[in-house]
Scaffold this motif. Structure first.
Motif, PDB file in Angstrom:
ATOM      1  N   LYS A 162       0.846  -1.197   0.000  1.00 20.28           N
ATOM      2  CA  LYS A 162       0.000   0.000   0.000  1.00 20.28           C
ATOM      3  C   LYS A 162       0.878   1.241   0.000  1.00 20.28           C
ATOM      4  O   LYS A 162       1.914   1.281   0.662  1.00 20.28           O
ATOM      5  CB  LYS A 162      -0.913   0.021   1.231  1.00 20.28           C
ATOM      6  CG  LYS A 162      -1.974  -1.069   1.235  1.00 20.28           C
ATOM      7  CD  LYS A 162      -2.885  -0.927   2.452  1.00 20.28           C
ATOM      8  CE  LYS A 162      -3.973  -1.991   2.447  1.00 20.28           C
ATOM      9  NZ  LYS A 162      -4.878  -1.847   3.628  1.00 20.28           N
ATOM     10  N   TRP A 163       0.442   2.220  -0.749  1.00 20.46           N
ATOM     11  CA  TRP A 163       1.136   3.499  -0.724  1.00 20.46           C
ATOM     12  C   TRP A 163       0.785   4.230   0.557  1.00 20.46           C
ATOM     13  O   TRP A 163      -0.352   4.141   1.029  1.00 20.46           O
ATOM     14  CB  TRP A 163       0.726   4.351  -1.925  1.00 20.46           C
ATOM     15  CG  TRP A 163       1.306   3.876  -3.221  1.00 20.46           C
ATOM     16  CD1 TRP A 163       0.669   3.130  -4.181  1.00 20.46           C
ATOM     17  CD2 TRP A 163       2.638   4.083  -3.697  1.00 20.46           C
ATOM     18  NE1 TRP A 163       1.509   2.849  -5.214  1.00 20.46           N
ATOM     19  CE2 TRP A 163       2.730   3.428  -4.952  1.00 20.46           C
ATOM     20  CE3 TRP A 163       3.748   4.740  -3.180  1.00 20.46           C
ATOM     21  CZ2 TRP A 163       3.904   3.424  -5.703  1.00 20.46           C
ATOM     22  CZ3 TRP A 163       4.922   4.743  -3.937  1.00 20.46           C
ATOM     23  CH2 TRP A 163       4.988   4.097  -5.180  1.00 20.46           C
ATOM     24  N   PRO A 164       1.730   4.950   1.152  1.00 25.05           N
ATOM     25  CA  PRO A 164       1.397   5.731   2.348  1.00 25.05           C
ATOM     26  C   PRO A 164       0.415   6.837   2.008  1.00 25.05           C
ATOM     27  O   PRO A 164       0.374   7.329   0.873  1.00 25.05           O
ATOM     28  CB  PRO A 164       2.749   6.298   2.795  1.00 25.05           C
ATOM     29  CG  PRO A 164       3.599   6.278   1.568  1.00 25.05           C
ATOM     30  CD  PRO A 164       3.151   5.087   0.766  1.00 25.05           C
ATOM     31  N   ALA A 165      -0.408   7.206   2.970  1.00 23.73           N
ATOM     32  CA  ALA A 165      -1.367   8.283   2.761  1.00 23.73           C
ATOM     33  C   ALA A 165      -0.626   9.587   2.479  1.00 23.73           C
ATOM     34  O   ALA A 165       0.402   9.882   3.099  1.00 23.73           O
ATOM     35  CB  ALA A 165      -2.264   8.438   3.984  1.00 23.73           C
ATOM     36  N   VAL A 166      -1.119  10.349   1.520  1.00 24.29           N
ATOM     37  CA  VAL A 166      -0.499  11.612   1.142  1.00 24.29           C
ATOM     38  C   VAL A 166      -1.410  12.761   1.562  1.00 24.29           C
ATOM     39  O   VAL A 166      -2.611  12.741   1.302  1.00 24.29           O
ATOM     40  CB  VAL A 166      -0.246  11.668  -0.381  1.00 24.29           C
ATOM     41  CG1 VAL A 166       0.355  13.001  -0.774  1.00 24.29           C
ATOM     42  CG2 VAL A 166       0.672  10.525  -0.800  1.00 24.29           C
ATOM     43  N   LEU A 167      -0.830  13.743   2.210  1.00 19.93           N
ATOM     44  CA  LEU A 167      -1.600  14.901   2.647  1.00 19.93           C
ATOM     45  C   LEU A 167      -1.990  15.741   1.433  1.00 19.93           C
ATOM     46  O   LEU A 167      -1.138  16.127   0.625  1.00 19.93           O
ATOM     47  CB  LEU A 167      -0.778  15.742   3.629  1.00 19.93           C
ATOM     48  CG  LEU A 167      -1.441  17.045   4.097  1.00 19.93           C
ATOM     49  CD1 LEU A 167      -2.701  16.740   4.887  1.00 19.93           C
ATOM     50  CD2 LEU A 167      -0.468  17.862   4.936  1.00 19.93           C
TER      51      LEU A 167
END
Length: 209
Positions: free
Chosen positions: A190-195
């Motif tokens: 999973k890609w990390p959450a991006v602000l």
């Protein structure tokens, strides 16, 4: 000198009064307050109420005894012998279509593992170890332990895996198949959450206005 002694006496008297009087008239000494604060207000912490509606079985592995979720009641196609009425070697595909066509085995390469590595072809209501011992579906973790011995040791002690309810006793831990798909146990990347800075700016502007 006399005045200084009187000052010390007044300070000591004040401190004695401060700590000897109970908070709101309850404590006579600071030690009594400490002992009272150490006692739990609502009795010992327990997970029993949180586990009341969960089907659990008790297991013992080495020196560890704890609860795990009952598995067979969660398998939609159980009991397997309702369809697997004969040993697997005697059954043929129906109309050329495999019964479990939607199951993709992505656990090890085909030279190392196939369906009958874990499923008992002579009695599909049970799993089997690499040495041919029958294993109940409720304790399928015994199959995983054959290869994943380090994770198994950590799981027995409570370091690996999630809890059913929480940390207070009685201990109830998820098993391997509660978190891992046994046919494809690796978790997807999973890609990390991006602000979203643009949305943040828009919300800020909206609040300012």
């Amino acid at each position: 000198m006399k005045n200084r002694n009187q000052s010390y006496f007044i300070v000591l008297l004040f401190l004695a009064t401060l700590f000897s009087c109970k908070d709101e008239g309850e404590y006579h000494a600071i030690t009594e307050k400490i002992e009272a604060e150490q006692k739990p207000y609502h009795g010992p912490l327990t997970s029993e109420d949180l586990l009341a509606d969960t089907a659990l079985i008790k297991i013992t592995e080495g020196e560890h005894t704890f609860l795990i979720p009952e598995r067979k009641g969660q398998i939609k196609s159980y009991a397997c012998i309702e369809c697997h009425s004969k040993p697997l070697a005697q059954m043929s595909d129906l109309a050329g279509k495999k019964a479990h066509w939607d199951v993709k085995l992505n656990h090890a390469n085909s030279e190392t593992m196939n369906c009958v590595t874990c499923h008992n072809g002579n009695n599909m209501n049970h799993l089997k170890t690499l040495t041919g011992l029958e294993v109940d579906f409720n304790i399928s973790y015994k199959l995983c332990a054959q290869c994943h011995s380090n994770q198994f040791e950590d799981w027995k002690g409570g370091a690996h895996g999630k809890k059913v309810a929480g940390w207070p006793p009685p201990r109830a831990s998820m098993t391997c198949v509660n978190c891992h798909n046994p046919h494809s146990p690796s978790f997807e990347s999973k890609w990390p959450a991006v602000l979203n800075t643009q949305k943040t700016m828009e919300r800020k502007e909206g609040l300012d206005h």
